[in-house]
Design a protein around this motif. Sequence first.
Motif, mmCIF file in Angstrom:
data_model
loop_
_atom_site.group_PDB
_atom_site.id
_atom_site.type_symbol
_atom_site.label_atom_id
_atom_site.label_comp_id
_atom_site.label_asym_id
_atom_site.label_seq_id
_atom_site.Cartn_x
_atom_site.Cartn_y
_atom_site.Cartn_z
ATOM 1 N N VAL A 6 0.856 -1.179 0.000
ATOM 2 C CA VAL A 6 0.000 0.000 0.000
ATOM 3 C C VAL A 6 0.893 1.230 0.000
ATOM 4 O O VAL A 6 1.711 1.415 0.900
ATOM 5 N N GLU A 7 0.740 2.067 -1.015
ATOM 6 C CA GLU A 7 1.509 3.303 -1.098
ATOM 7 C C GLU A 7 0.600 4.471 -0.796
ATOM 8 O O GLU A 7 -0.472 4.617 -1.385
ATOM 9 N N THR A 8 1.041 5.306 0.152
ATOM 10 C CA THR A 8 0.319 6.544 0.457
ATOM 11 C C THR A 8 1.201 7.709 0.019
ATOM 12 O O THR A 8 2.279 7.497 -0.540
ATOM 13 N N THR A 9 0.778 8.911 0.310
ATOM 14 C CA THR A 9 1.552 10.080 -0.106
ATOM 15 C C THR A 9 2.923 10.133 0.549
ATOM 16 O O THR A 9 3.843 10.716 -0.022
ATOM 17 N N SER A 10 3.103 9.502 1.724
ATOM 18 C CA SER A 10 4.395 9.567 2.410
ATOM 19 C C SER A 10 5.002 8.222 2.764
ATOM 20 O O SER A 10 6.138 8.171 3.229
ATOM 21 N N HIS A 11 4.261 7.135 2.609
ATOM 22 C CA HIS A 11 4.755 5.829 3.055
ATOM 23 C C HIS A 11 4.451 4.732 2.032
ATOM 24 O O HIS A 11 3.515 4.834 1.254
ATOM 25 N N CYS A 16 -0.571 -7.527 5.822
ATOM 26 C CA CYS A 16 -0.964 -8.929 5.728
ATOM 27 C C CYS A 16 -2.469 -8.975 6.044
ATOM 28 O O CYS A 16 -2.875 -9.074 7.203
ATOM 29 N N VAL A 17 -3.283 -8.849 5.007
ATOM 30 C CA VAL A 17 -4.741 -8.756 5.151
ATOM 31 C C VAL A 17 -5.418 -9.636 4.108
ATOM 32 O O VAL A 17 -4.765 -10.142 3.197
ATOM 33 N N ASP A 18 -6.741 -9.789 4.225
ATOM 34 C CA ASP A 18 -7.476 -10.693 3.340
ATOM 35 C C ASP A 18 -7.709 -10.179 1.933
ATOM 36 O O ASP A 18 -7.748 -10.946 0.980
ATOM 37 N N ALA A 22 -9.412 -4.346 2.769
ATOM 38 C CA ALA A 22 -8.814 -4.386 4.104
ATOM 39 C C ALA A 22 -7.449 -3.693 4.109
ATOM 40 O O ALA A 22 -7.075 -3.063 5.099
ATOM 41 N N ALA A 23 -6.720 -3.771 3.004
ATOM 42 C CA ALA A 23 -5.422 -3.090 2.899
ATOM 43 C C ALA A 23 -5.622 -1.574 2.921
ATOM 44 O O ALA A 23 -4.878 -0.848 3.585
ATOM 45 N N THR A 25 -8.177 -0.006 4.288
ATOM 46 C CA THR A 25 -8.625 0.310 5.642
ATOM 47 C C THR A 25 -7.436 0.356 6.600
ATOM 48 O O THR A 25 -7.346 1.240 7.453
ATOM 49 N N PHE A 26 -6.516 -0.594 6.442
ATOM 50 C CA PHE A 26 -5.300 -0.630 7.258
ATOM 51 C C PHE A 26 -4.512 0.675 7.111
ATOM 52 O O PHE A 26 -4.130 1.295 8.098
ATOM 53 N N ALA A 27 -4.308 1.105 5.877
ATOM 54 C CA ALA A 27 -3.544 2.330 5.617
ATOM 55 C C ALA A 27 -4.277 3.556 6.161
ATOM 56 O O ALA A 27 -3.671 4.416 6.803
ATOM 57 N N GLU A 28 -5.559 3.627 5.931
ATOM 58 C CA GLU A 28 -6.333 4.789 6.368
ATOM 59 C C GLU A 28 -6.424 4.881 7.888
ATOM 60 O O GLU A 28 -6.436 5.970 8.448
ATOM 61 N N SER A 29 -6.451 3.738 8.579
ATOM 62 C CA SER A 29 -6.527 3.782 10.042
ATOM 63 C C SER A 29 -5.172 4.112 10.670
ATOM 64 O O SER A 29 -5.120 4.756 11.717
ATOM 65 N N ASN A 30 -4.075 3.708 10.037
ATOM 66 C CA ASN A 30 -2.744 3.983 10.586
ATOM 67 C C ASN A 30 -2.180 5.333 10.165
ATOM 68 O O ASN A 30 -1.378 5.927 10.883
ATOM 69 N N TYR A 31 -2.577 5.809 8.982
ATOM 70 C CA TYR A 31 -2.119 7.100 8.461
ATOM 71 C C TYR A 31 -3.326 7.867 7.915
ATOM 72 O O TYR A 31 -3.477 8.035 6.712
#
Length: 107
Positions: A6-11, A16-18, A22-23, A25-31
Amino acid sequence: MPLFEVETTSHIMIACVDNESAARTFAESNYPGEEVLRVTHRPRDAWVISKRLLGIEGGIDPCTKARECLSSARGDKLHAVRLYMQQTGTDLDQARRVIESNMSLGW
């Protein structure tokens, strides 16, 4: 469980998701302040980073060398960058990134 890159604007992160949802959601909840630019399903259950693409060649460990330079420079960033360039032959931008990364890791 599959791996997703998953690539975001800074990371760039590996989740490891289904599924792709879910990937995201993982990115949006952490960043939460970052936009998700790309989600890619990794074809295997391993993540490989090419040292050659990162510019790590010739048996030089950039972190160890950067810490040696920071130590010799007694924490002076500019002097450490100069030492790193001198000892490794890297350009100014790469040397600055390596030194700053090691400074942020709590040198």
